[in-house]
Design a protein around this motif. Structure first.
Motif, PDB file in Angstrom:
ATOM      1  N   ALA A   1       0.810  -1.217   0.000  1.00 30.76           N
ATOM      2  CA  ALA A   1       0.000   0.000   0.000  1.00 30.76           C
ATOM      3  C   ALA A   1       0.846   1.272   0.000  1.00 30.76           C
ATOM      4  N   MET A   2       2.163   1.144   0.161  1.00 28.05           N
ATOM      5  CA  MET A   2       2.948   2.391   0.209  1.00 28.05           C
ATOM      6  C   MET A   2       4.248   2.307  -0.591  1.00 28.05           C
ATOM      7  N   PRO A   3       4.126   1.900  -1.855  1.00 24.36           N
ATOM      8  CA  PRO A   3       5.354   1.770  -2.653  1.00 24.36           C
ATOM      9  C   PRO A   3       6.084   3.098  -2.824  1.00 24.36           C
TER      10      PRO A   3
ATOM     11  N   VAL B   1       6.511   5.518  -0.748  1.00 21.30           N
ATOM     12  CA  VAL B   1       7.363   5.810   0.412  1.00 21.30           C
ATOM     13  C   VAL B   1       8.614   4.951   0.368  1.00 21.30           C
ATOM     14  N   VAL B   2       8.427   3.676   0.061  1.00 21.97           N
ATOM     15  CA  VAL B   2       9.565   2.755   0.001  1.00 21.97           C
ATOM     16  C   VAL B   2      10.554   3.244  -1.046  1.00 21.97           C
ATOM     17  N   LEU B   3      10.006   3.615  -2.201  1.00 22.49           N
ATOM     18  CA  LEU B   3      10.860   4.055  -3.296  1.00 22.49           C
ATOM     19  C   LEU B   3      11.624   5.312  -2.889  1.00 22.49           C
TER      20      LEU B   3
ATOM     21  N   LYS C   1      21.488  12.425  11.242  1.00 22.90           N
ATOM     22  CA  LYS C   1      21.389  12.495   9.773  1.00 22.90           C
ATOM     23  C   LYS C   1      20.724  11.242   9.217  1.00 22.90           C
ATOM     24  N   VAL C   2      21.159  10.083   9.713  1.00 26.34           N
ATOM     25  CA  VAL C   2      20.593   8.814   9.262  1.00 26.34           C
ATOM     26  C   VAL C   2      19.089   8.784   9.543  1.00 26.34           C
ATOM     27  N   ALA C   3      18.713   9.316  10.705  1.00 29.14           N
ATOM     28  CA  ALA C   3      17.313   9.252  11.136  1.00 29.14           C
ATOM     29  C   ALA C   3      16.379  10.004  10.190  1.00 29.14           C
ATOM     30  N   ALA C   4      16.929  10.944   9.411  1.00 30.93           N
ATOM     31  CA  ALA C   4      16.083  11.670   8.459  1.00 30.93           C
ATOM     32  C   ALA C   4      15.507  10.708   7.418  1.00 30.93           C
ATOM     33  N   VAL C   5      16.273   9.674   7.071  1.00 36.28           N
ATOM     34  CA  VAL C   5      15.795   8.664   6.115  1.00 36.28           C
ATOM     35  C   VAL C   5      14.768   7.752   6.790  1.00 36.28           C
ATOM     36  N   CYS C   6      15.076   7.350   7.993  1.00 35.18           N
ATOM     37  CA  CYS C   6      14.207   6.428   8.721  1.00 35.18           C
ATOM     38  C   CYS C   6      12.853   7.057   9.029  1.00 35.18           C
ATOM     39  N   ALA C   7      12.837   8.398   9.120  1.00 33.82           N
ATOM     40  CA  ALA C   7      11.616   9.116   9.492  1.00 33.82           C
ATOM     41  C   ALA C   7      10.462   8.849   8.527  1.00 33.82           C
TER      42      ALA C   7
ATOM     43  N   PRO D   1       0.772   2.391  12.639  1.00 31.77           N
ATOM     44  CA  PRO D   1       0.655   1.431  13.747  1.00 31.77           C
ATOM     45  C   PRO D   1       1.446   0.139  13.535  1.00 31.77           C
ATOM     46  N   GLU D   2       1.745  -0.218  12.282  1.00 27.18           N
ATOM     47  CA  GLU D   2       2.472  -1.472  12.051  1.00 27.18           C
ATOM     48  C   GLU D   2       3.987  -1.259  12.021  1.00 27.18           C
ATOM     49  N   VAL D   3       4.431  -0.003  12.120  1.00 26.85           N
ATOM     50  CA  VAL D   3       5.870   0.298  12.150  1.00 26.85           C
ATOM     51  C   VAL D   3       6.260   0.686  13.580  1.00 26.85           C
TER      52      VAL D   3
ATOM     53  N   ALA E   1      21.647  -1.121  23.241  1.00 32.08           N
ATOM     54  CA  ALA E   1      22.178  -2.439  22.874  1.00 32.08           C
ATOM     55  C   ALA E   1      21.100  -3.295  22.207  1.00 32.08           C
ATOM     56  N   TYR E   2      19.846  -3.083  22.592  1.00 33.89           N
ATOM     57  CA  TYR E   2      18.747  -3.796  21.937  1.00 33.89           C
ATOM     58  C   TYR E   2      18.652  -3.379  20.465  1.00 33.89           C
ATOM     59  N   LEU E   3      18.737  -2.078  20.185  1.00 32.54           N
ATOM     60  CA  LEU E   3      18.671  -1.596  18.796  1.00 32.54           C
ATOM     61  C   LEU E   3      19.810  -2.199  17.974  1.00 32.54           C
ATOM     62  N   VAL E   4      21.004  -2.193  18.554  1.00 38.30           N
ATOM     63  CA  VAL E   4      22.177  -2.739  17.850  1.00 38.30           C
ATOM     64  C   VAL E   4      21.985  -4.231  17.563  1.00 38.30           C
TER      65      VAL E   4
ATOM     66  N   ASP F   1       9.602 -15.403  10.868  1.00 34.78           N
ATOM     67  CA  ASP F   1       9.977 -14.015  10.629  1.00 34.78           C
ATOM     68  C   ASP F   1      10.695 -13.442  11.841  1.00 34.78           C
ATOM     69  N   ARG F   2      10.332 -13.975  12.977  1.00 32.12           N
ATOM     70  CA  ARG F   2      10.950 -13.501  14.207  1.00 32.12           C
ATOM     71  C   ARG F   2      10.888 -14.612  15.239  1.00 32.12           C
ATOM     72  N   VAL F   3      12.058 -15.102  15.625  1.00 31.05           N
ATOM     73  CA  VAL F   3      12.105 -16.258  16.510  1.00 31.05           C
ATOM     74  C   VAL F   3      12.925 -15.911  17.740  1.00 31.05           C
TER      75      VAL F   3
HETATM   76  C1  HEC Z   1       9.888   1.592   4.381  1.00 31.28           C
HETATM   77  C2  HEC Z   1       9.665   1.766   5.797  1.00 31.28           C
HETATM   78  C3  HEC Z   1      10.888   1.756   6.715  1.00 31.28           C
HETATM   79  C4  HEC Z   1      12.008   2.557   6.657  1.00 31.28           C
HETATM   80  C5  HEC Z   1      12.349   3.676   5.683  1.00 31.28           C
HETATM   81  C6  HEC Z   1      12.831   2.169   7.812  1.00 31.28           C
HETATM   82  N1  HEC Z   1      12.203   1.177   8.514  1.00 31.28           N
HETATM   83 FE1  HEC Z   1      12.927   0.272  10.193  1.00 31.28          FE
HETATM   84  N2  HEC Z   1      11.288  -0.936  10.258  1.00 31.28           N
HETATM   85  C7  HEC Z   1      10.231  -0.907   9.362  1.00 31.28           C
HETATM   86  C8  HEC Z   1       9.264  -1.927   9.740  1.00 31.28           C
HETATM   87  C9  HEC Z   1       7.949  -2.227   9.054  1.00 31.28           C
HETATM   88  C10 HEC Z   1       9.799  -2.583  10.885  1.00 31.28           C
HETATM   89  C11 HEC Z   1       9.179  -3.753  11.643  1.00 31.28           C
HETATM   90  C12 HEC Z   1       9.660  -5.032  11.014  1.00 31.28           C
HETATM   91  C13 HEC Z   1       9.047  -6.227  11.713  1.00 31.28           C
HETATM   92  O1  HEC Z   1       7.818  -6.351  11.670  1.00 31.28           O
HETATM   93  O2  HEC Z   1       9.785  -6.988  12.329  1.00 31.28           O
HETATM   94  C14 HEC Z   1      11.059  -1.922  11.190  1.00 31.28           C
HETATM   95  C15 HEC Z   1      11.864  -2.272  12.270  1.00 31.28           C
HETATM   96  C16 HEC Z   1      13.032  -1.607  12.627  1.00 31.28           C
HETATM   97  C17 HEC Z   1      13.816  -1.896  13.814  1.00 31.28           C
HETATM   98  C18 HEC Z   1      13.470  -2.886  14.906  1.00 31.28           C
HETATM   99  C19 HEC Z   1      12.755  -2.141  16.020  1.00 31.28           C
HETATM  100  C20 HEC Z   1      12.275  -2.993  17.168  1.00 31.28           C
HETATM  101  O3  HEC Z   1      11.558  -2.455  18.029  1.00 31.28           O
HETATM  102  O4  HEC Z   1      12.599  -4.168  17.241  1.00 31.28           O
HETATM  103  C21 HEC Z   1      14.896  -1.060  13.788  1.00 31.28           C
HETATM  104  C22 HEC Z   1      16.016  -0.994  14.805  1.00 31.28           C
HETATM  105  C23 HEC Z   1      14.778  -0.245  12.601  1.00 31.28           C
HETATM  106  N3  HEC Z   1      13.623  -0.595  11.922  1.00 31.28           N
HETATM  107  C24 HEC Z   1      15.675   0.737  12.233  1.00 31.28           C
HETATM  108  C25 HEC Z   1      15.555   1.530  11.096  1.00 31.28           C
HETATM  109  C26 HEC Z   1      16.526   2.524  10.713  1.00 31.28           C
HETATM  110  C27 HEC Z   1      17.784   2.835  11.494  1.00 31.28           C
HETATM  111  C28 HEC Z   1      16.073   3.083   9.552  1.00 31.28           C
HETATM  112  C29 HEC Z   1      16.728   4.173   8.743  1.00 31.28           C
HETATM  113  C30 HEC Z   1      18.112   3.966   8.373  1.00 31.28           C
HETATM  114  C31 HEC Z   1      14.809   2.423   9.208  1.00 31.28           C
HETATM  115  N4  HEC Z   1      14.531   1.500  10.175  1.00 31.28           N
HETATM  116  C32 HEC Z   1      14.049   2.745   8.107  1.00 31.28           C
HETATM  117  C33 HEC Z   1      10.093  -0.042   8.309  1.00 31.28           C
HETATM  118  C34 HEC Z   1      11.024   0.889   7.888  1.00 31.28           C
END
Ligand code: HEC
Ligand code: HEC
Length: 219
Positions: free
Chosen positions: A7-9, A11-13, A58-64, A76-78, A87-90, A190-192
């Motif tokens: 539903a959000m190609p 954004v992904v692109l 800077k990286v977070a601007a992409v993730c936003a 809600p699904e992200v 350490a959990y994030l890493v 997908d997640r174990v």
């Molecule tokens: C296109 C959308 C999208 C973008 C852009 C994106 N993410 Fe994600 N991210 C997701 C989704 C969806 C999940 C959940 C995946 C799952 O269901 O396990 C996720 C999960 C994560 C998680 C795991 C979080 C947790 O609570 O376990 C981390 C860490 C993360 N992303 C980091 C990043 C970082 C850093 C960036 C930017 C560099 C980024 N993401 C960009 C969609 C995105």
């Protein structure tokens, strides 16, 4: 790919396009040693932490695009990344990178990040404040709280904040929590995680819904 991405190609692109220059650079990863080692170095060295924090911002601007400004997701699904533990994030980035945790988009993105970008983003997000989700029906919340304080508090803490290595779950997005707990419960691949499988196996869908409502509303 999970169906919500269909539903959000756009954004992904957009995210991929912005990311391309960084992808090209990432192979020349200049920092030897593992990401956890680099994180420990930064935590012991305020000047390095400051430099990496700027990288992370800077990286977070992409993730936003998906995770929201400052890591408060509006999908809600992200998952929210705000307030998440370093350490959990890493460790989750390692799991995506190694293919242990599966999400096509995240796996590609994480593989393209350098060590310093990973550490920087963990430092950045851990310092942001998460906005808790909406409340819910009082009896549902009470049932969720009862289950949480019986099972989940042991590892995630009474306040759901976890610790450096254990996920903060307080205030996490509801649909993400719901999908994640069901994945652990069924061991979908997908997640174990054995600990999470053990602690969700006996919970019904109604139990999970109550826990999700409570956890999402926690501060
Ligand atoms: C296109 C959308 C999208 C973008 C852009 C994106 N993410 Fe994600 N991210 C997701 C989704 C969806 C999940 C959940 C995946 C799952 O269901 O396990 C996720 C999960 C994560 C998680 C795991 C979080 C947790 O609570 O376990 C981390 C860490 C993360 N992303 C980091 C990043 C970082 C850093 C960036 C930017 C560099 C980024 N993401 C960009 C969609 C995105
Ligand atoms: C024995 C310790 C333990 C208990 C008890 C436990 N957890 Fe966990 N939980 C973990 C660990 C370890 C992880 C990280 C797993 C991974 O890497 O995927 C985790 C991960 C999670 C995640 C994923 C976080 C994210 O950001 O993606 C959620 C959600 C979660 N737990 C919720 C719960 C709930 C709700 C309960 C109670 C029903 C619970 N946990 C009980 C240890 C535990």
């Amino acid at each position: 790919m999970p169906k919500h991405f269909v539903a959000m190609p756009a954004v992904v692109l957009a995210a991929c396009l912005i990311w391309v220059p960084a992808c090209a650079q990432a192979d020349r990863n200049p920092v030897p040693g593992s990401v956890p080692t680099r994180l420990a170095e930064a935590q012991a060295n305020p000047k390095l932490a400051d430099t990496l924090l700027r990288t992370g911002r800077k990286v977070a601007a992409v993730c936003a695009n998906c995770h929201g400004e400052g890591g408060n997701s509006v999908r809600p699904e992200v998952p929210n990344l705000a307030g998440q533990n370093t350490a959990y994030l890493v460790e989750q980035m390692r799991q995506f990178g190694d293919g242990l945790r599966r999400n096509e988009f995240m796996q590609g993105m994480i593989r393209a990040m350098s060590t310093d970008e990973k550490v920087g983003m963990a430092l950045f997000y851990s310092q942001q404040t998460v906005r808790p989700g909406p409340g819910a029906d009082a009896s549902l919340l009470a049932q969720g709280e009862m289950l949480f304080q019986k099972i989940c508090f042991r590892c995630h803490g009474n306040d759901g904040h976890g610790n450096e290595k254990i996920a903060r779950i307080a205030g996490q997005q509801g649909a993400y929590l719901s999908a994640t707990l069901r994945r652990y419960r069924t061991g979908s691949g997908d997640r174990v995680n054995e600990q999470m499988a053990d602690n969700t196996r006996l919970l019904s869908d109604a139990n999970l819904d109550a826990i999700v409502a409570y956890v999402a509303s926690m501060k």
